[in-house]
Design a protein around this motif. Structure first.
Motif, PDB file in Angstrom:
ATOM      1  N   THR A  21       3.778  10.635  -1.010  1.00 26.54           N
ATOM      2  CA  THR A  21       2.371  10.581  -0.613  1.00 26.54           C
ATOM      3  C   THR A  21       1.509   9.989  -1.710  1.00 26.54           C
ATOM      4  O   THR A  21       0.468   9.375  -1.437  1.00 26.54           O
ATOM      5  N   ASN A  22       1.918  10.143  -2.969  1.00 26.92           N
ATOM      6  CA  ASN A  22       1.120   9.670  -4.101  1.00 26.92           C
ATOM      7  C   ASN A  22       1.509   8.274  -4.565  1.00 26.92           C
ATOM      8  O   ASN A  22       1.063   7.837  -5.634  1.00 26.92           O
ATOM      9  N   LEU A  23       2.309   7.572  -3.779  1.00 22.47           N
ATOM     10  CA  LEU A  23       2.684   6.204  -4.120  1.00 22.47           C
ATOM     11  C   LEU A  23       1.766   5.213  -3.415  1.00 22.47           C
ATOM     12  O   LEU A  23       1.170   5.514  -2.374  1.00 22.47           O
ATOM     13  N   LEU A  24       1.659   4.022  -3.976  1.00 21.16           N
ATOM     14  CA  LEU A  24       0.927   2.956  -3.309  1.00 21.16           C
ATOM     15  C   LEU A  24       1.679   2.508  -2.069  1.00 21.16           C
ATOM     16  O   LEU A  24       2.905   2.638  -1.966  1.00 21.16           O
ATOM     17  N   MET A  25       0.946   1.952  -1.124  1.00 24.48           N
ATOM     18  CA  MET A  25       1.570   1.538   0.131  1.00 24.48           C
ATOM     19  C   MET A  25       2.629   0.472  -0.103  1.00 24.48           C
ATOM     20  O   MET A  25       3.668   0.460   0.562  1.00 24.48           O
ATOM     21  N   ASP A  26       2.393  -0.419  -1.062  1.00 25.44           N
ATOM     22  CA  ASP A  26       3.398  -1.449  -1.350  1.00 25.44           C
ATOM     23  C   ASP A  26       4.708  -0.814  -1.805  1.00 25.44           C
ATOM     24  O   ASP A  26       5.801  -1.285  -1.449  1.00 25.44           O
ATOM     25  N   ASP A  27       4.609   0.245  -2.593  1.00 23.56           N
ATOM     26  CA  ASP A  27       5.816   0.919  -3.058  1.00 23.56           C
ATOM     27  C   ASP A  27       6.528   1.623  -1.912  1.00 23.56           C
ATOM     28  O   ASP A  27       7.766   1.636  -1.852  1.00 23.56           O
ATOM     29  N   ILE A  28       5.784   2.220  -1.010  1.00 22.87           N
ATOM     30  CA  ILE A  28       6.403   2.895   0.137  1.00 22.87           C
ATOM     31  C   ILE A  28       7.145   1.892   0.998  1.00 22.87           C
ATOM     32  O   ILE A  28       8.274   2.149   1.451  1.00 22.87           O
ATOM     33  N   ILE A  29       6.551   0.733   1.218  1.00 20.03           N
ATOM     34  CA  ILE A  29       7.230  -0.299   2.010  1.00 20.03           C
ATOM     35  C   ILE A  29       8.496  -0.762   1.302  1.00 20.03           C
ATOM     36  O   ILE A  29       9.553  -0.940   1.936  1.00 20.03           O
ATOM     37  N   ALA A  30       8.407  -0.963  -0.006  1.00 22.66           N
ATOM     38  CA  ALA A  30       9.579  -1.419  -0.760  1.00 22.66           C
ATOM     39  C   ALA A  30      10.699  -0.381  -0.717  1.00 22.66           C
ATOM     40  O   ALA A  30      11.871  -0.733  -0.573  1.00 22.66           O
TER      41      ALA A  30
ATOM     42  N   LEU B 196       9.194   8.699   4.780  1.00 26.87           N
ATOM     43  CA  LEU B 196       8.150   7.795   4.325  1.00 26.87           C
ATOM     44  C   LEU B 196       7.006   7.731   5.321  1.00 26.87           C
ATOM     45  O   LEU B 196       5.828   7.601   4.932  1.00 26.87           O
ATOM     46  N   GLN B 197       7.308   7.839   6.597  1.00 28.45           N
ATOM     47  CA  GLN B 197       6.250   7.843   7.604  1.00 28.45           C
ATOM     48  C   GLN B 197       5.369   9.088   7.462  1.00 28.45           C
ATOM     49  O   GLN B 197       4.139   9.013   7.587  1.00 28.45           O
TER      50      GLN B 197
ATOM     51  N   GLY C 266       0.298  11.581   5.563  1.00 29.62           N
ATOM     52  CA  GLY C 266      -0.405  12.460   4.638  1.00 29.62           C
ATOM     53  C   GLY C 266      -1.425  11.706   3.801  1.00 29.62           C
ATOM     54  O   GLY C 266      -2.531  12.201   3.543  1.00 29.62           O
ATOM     55  N   GLN C 267      -1.064  10.490   3.367  1.00 28.38           N
ATOM     56  CA  GLN C 267      -2.002   9.641   2.630  1.00 28.38           C
ATOM     57  C   GLN C 267      -3.264   9.377   3.437  1.00 28.38           C
ATOM     58  O   GLN C 267      -4.389   9.491   2.947  1.00 28.38           O
TER      59      GLN C 267
ATOM     60  N   CYS D 235      -8.980  10.152   4.553  1.00 32.13           N
ATOM     61  CA  CYS D 235     -10.028  10.402   5.536  1.00 32.13           C
ATOM     62  C   CYS D 235     -10.923  11.551   5.095  1.00 32.13           C
ATOM     63  O   CYS D 235     -12.162  11.465   5.183  1.00 32.13           O
ATOM     64  N   GLN D 236     -10.326  12.623   4.604  1.00 36.63           N
ATOM     65  CA  GLN D 236     -11.125  13.783   4.197  1.00 36.63           C
ATOM     66  C   GLN D 236     -11.959  13.487   2.959  1.00 36.63           C
ATOM     67  O   GLN D 236     -13.060  14.024   2.804  1.00 36.63           O
TER      68      GLN D 236
END
Length: 807
Positions: free
Chosen positions: A404-413, A432-433, A438-439, A444-445
């Motif tokens: 959850t605390n990773l950047l989106m680019d890292d999650i995709i990789a 990862l989904q 959660g991100q 949003c909050q």
């Protein structure tokens, strides 16, 4: 008549000579274990040990000496040591009861220091040795044997000395044997090595030969009432009230068995001293060497402790280890023999999983934690696929890393990162989904939270209550219980009982691995539990010595809980939990002994939940010299402060200094494709952070002091601004955090934890501690910081791991 006055020293020597010469003994102990021998001893001396005190005075059969016919000598009592860790050299414990025995010589090659944090034996071949005459070399095996013997016989002075020596010799070659001992495994035996007697005590034992043993079995049974024929009957049954074993852990290691042989049970020996645990701070450093060795001609060698001969010629007057003085400037060490820690033969898969998921693991960030996990898993898989290990790897990548605390680019990789051994992704896509979801919820909050009207520019005398600044993310145990389905779980497709939660911290100061306070302690004090952190009687200004067990992996286990675990661990229902994992990162500061008072040395700056944070250290001259460490909310408009760096990064033309940052990058093939006396555990804000009109607490003041000059220390690296996916528009946020500082040699950790505090922009919260100063600052005879040497001769740094969460 002339009378001769005997001094206490004469009396002590007389008693000790009675042991050495076996004179006037009134009991013979027939010891059976890893060796067999008869010791002629004296009850009045032995009863100093709680074991023998109960044996001879608590109404057991051995309590009443029996008359011996035909002058056959003292009564013989069988004593069977089932514990294979107890060896013949353990007679040093008996000698201590007589006030003698050889002093222990701890090899300097086994003692880590600021100049040799991996121990002097790590970077070179064995050194010539010269153990002082009359001393006994304290090898790791001997220290463990002495501890096992002292605990079994209940001799606290010897137990505390052994623990202190063990904690002072934790290093790459000893960490696995010490860990195996602490979880109950027997010391590795050397079949070609005979039972070695302690120096000066060679003649107090009458070794039992095979001929004598055969003769004794044919004799008439004159002593059958006091003879123990089976390890589990008679004497052991009588001494159950002296049990000092800890309970078996909830998660015990299963011993492998060969096909067709049936289950094999390996004996385990527990001693109840698990709280003296160390730090996993050097875990990533050692992985570099193992990964390199595994790609060589063969796999890393089997881990063995450094032999006792690897010692220097320096003599010691005391039996306890002393830290060697810093010498000439070291280079990056290359091990002459690579110790096995992460590969198979070192840590088992359960320990690997827990360490990699631990909040105390010294690793730069969550992405680097993932890369480290991949490297270790592939290192083990190259040694062969083990189905039981694969279950732990699956759990590791599912729960041990906070995506959850990773950047989106890292999650995709990471979703595209495939294991070269199995051909499958390291992380299931659904994990990862869930992290991405959660991100999105957290963002949003944060971004939709109403922004309150900014207060006037005049400073308030006290910060606003933290609850007013909270987002409402936390939840109590009682609320978690109320959310669980009452009777029909099928109404909820998601099993809420397995939903993860993370504890919101409370004010505390804990010391893990501290053995300095056990000198002279009784057995009860060695084994007692400290008061609970929430106890009203606990002195809030004193650090609590943490009690850890094998079940919580000696304090390394993550605090992550499922909903059912939250309910089970909190009977009051008042504990606070967050459904969002905290942000974990590590910082490192070099050459802080050159830091001037009121000057700040910053870490790298990180982005979390819409805000920028960094950590800085500061020397404080108040109530003595103290070192403060603070978490700082960085302004988005102020310049990013330069981060601390080793001097070698800013020097050119000086090839002899090879100091490098201790957060090394792993091999590209394994990385994913993308880019006290502690002073008061209460919080201490920095006045400059909240005083309008003062110079901003950024690098503007520090950059002029710590420029990247080849001859200036502390050195810094060019500032790097982290990627910011979004910004929190609120001027103040509420966050809880933990700062865990490892000692200079990594043998202990001081952990400071805070309840949610209000972080306004450019505000800091943290602690100052005299113990951090003594461990990481060179202090002169006048009590003031010593003048640093340029270039710095020590490969030393202050390491800390941070856990940060907003509420």
């Amino acid at each position: 008549m002339n009378t001769v006055a005997f001094s206490s020293v004469d009396l002590q020597q007389h008693i000790y000579n009675s042991l050495l010469e076996s004179r006037t003994a009134d009991v013979s102990l027939h010891v059976r274990g890893t060796w067999e021998a008869i010791y002629k001893l004296h009850r009045v001396v032995l009863i100093q040990s709680e074991f023998f005190s109960s044996l001879f005075t608590a109404g057991f059969l051995e309590s009443s000496p029996k008359p011996r016919s035909r002058l056959r000598g003292p009564e013989e009592i069988d004593l069977i040591f089932d514990d294979r860790n107890i060896t013949r050299a353990g007679a040093i414990c008996i000698a201590r009861l007589y006030g003698g025995g050889p002093p222990l010589y701890v090899p300097t090659s086994l003692i880590p220091s600021t100049s040799h944090p991996l121990t002097p034996s790590f970077s070179g071949p064995p050194l010539p040795f010269d153990t002082p005459k009359g001393h006994h070399t304290a090898s790791p095996q001997l220290l463990l044997s002495l501890l096992a013997t002292a605990v079994y016989l209940s001799i606290p002075s010897m137990a505390s000395q052994a623990v202190n020596c063990i904690m002072n010799t934790v290093g790459p070659y000893t960490v696995i044997p010490y860990l195996n001992f602490s979880i109950g495994k027997a010391i590795e035996a050397h079949p070609d090595r005979k039972a070695e007697a302690a120096v000066g005590l060679e003649n107090i034992a009458q070794l039992v030969t095979s001929e004598r043993r055969a003769s004794s079995t044919s004799c008439s049974p004159l002593h059958t009432s006091s003879t123990k024929q089976d390890p589990v009957d008679d004497l052991s049954d009588k001494l159950l009230d002296l049990d000092v074993q800890k309970e078996d852990p909830a998660e015990s290691d299963e011993v492998e068995s060969e096909p067709g042989d049936g289950p094999i049970r390996e004996p385990h020996f527990h001693y109840g001293l698990p709280r003296h645990a160390g730090s996993p701070g050097g875990a990533q450093d050692m992985l570099i060497y193992e990964e390199k060795a595994s790609r060589g001609p063969g796999l890393p060698v089997t881990p063995v402790p450094v032999p006792a001969q690897n010692v220097s010629s320096r003599k010691r007057a005391d039996t306890m280890p002393a830290k060697p003085s810093p010498s000439s400037e070291p280079t990056v060490p290359e091990p002459h023999v690579t110790p096995v820690i992460w590969a198979r033969g070192g840590l088992n898969s359960k320990w690997v999983r827990q360490i990699l998921g631990s909040d105390l693991l010294f690793v730069k960030g969550e992405k680097e934690r993932y890369d480290m996990a991949c490297t270790i898993v592939e290192l083990r898989r190259r040694q062969g696929i083990d189905e039981e290990e694969e279950k732990d790897w699956e759990m590791l990548f599912r729960e041990g890393i906070y995506y959850t605390n990773l950047l989106m680019d890292d999650i995709i990789a990471i979703s595209q990162h495939i294991s070269p051994t199995t051909g499958r992704p390291f992380v299931p896509l659904y994990v990862l989904q869930e992290a991405h979801w959660g991100q999105s919820l957290l963002r949003c909050q944060i971004t939709t939270k109403p922004n309150p009207t900014s207060p006037p520019s005049s400073p308030s005398l006290s910060p606003p209550p933290s609850r007013e600044k909270e987002l409402g993310l936390s939840i109590t145990t009682a609320e978690i219980l109320a959310r669980l389905p009452a009777s029909n779980p099928s109404l909820n497709p998601v099993d809420d009982k397995d939903k993860p939660y993370y504890p919101v911290g409370h004010d505390s100061s804990v010391r893990i691995g501290d053995s300095g306070s056990i000198e002279g302690a009784s057995m009860d004090q060695l084994f007692e539990s400290p008061p609970p952190l929430s106890s009203p009687s606990t002195d809030s200004k004193a650090p609590v010595r943490a009690t850890t067990t094998e079940a919580d992996f000696f304090g390394l286990k993550s605090d992550r809980q499922t909903a059912s675990g939250c309910i089970a661990s909190d009977a009051t229902g008042k504990a606070r939990w967050s459904p969002y994992p905290p942000f974990r990162f590590a910082v490192e500061f070099w050459d802080i002994d050159a830091l001037k008072e009121k000057s700040r040395l910053h870490s790298q700056t990180i982005w979390y939940a819409g805000s920028l944070f960094n950590v800085y250290v500061q020397v404080i001259r108040k109530k003595g010299i103290q070192l403060g460490i603070y978490l700082h909310r960085q302004s988005n408009i102020d310049p990013i402060p330069a981060a601390s760096a080793p001097l070698s990064l800013n020097r050119t033309g000086h090839t002899h200094n090879n100091r490098v940052p201790s957060l090394p990058l792993l091999s590209a093939s394994q990385s994913s494709p993308s880019m006290a006396t502690h002073y008061s555990p209460s919080i201490h804000p920095i006045s400059q952070s909240t005083t309008p009109g003062s110079s901003p607490p950024t690098s503007s003041g520090l950059s002029t002091s710590f420029t990247s000059s080849p001859s200036t220390i502390p050195a810094t690296s060019p500032p790097i601004a982290p990627v910011q996916s979004y910004r929190d528009p609120r001027p103040a946020v509420a966050a809880y955090f933990t700062i865990s500082c490892a000692s200079s040699t990594g043998s202990s950790i001081t952990r400071f934890t805070s309840v949610p505090d209000v972080f306004s922009v450019s505000q800091s919260w943290g602690w100052k501690s005299s113990s951090l100063r003594t461990e990481h600052l060179e202090v002169g005879p006048d009590g003031q910081p010593a003048k640093p040497i340029i270039p710095a001769p020590r490969m030393s740094s202050l390491r800390a791991t941070i856990v940060l969460g907003i509420v």
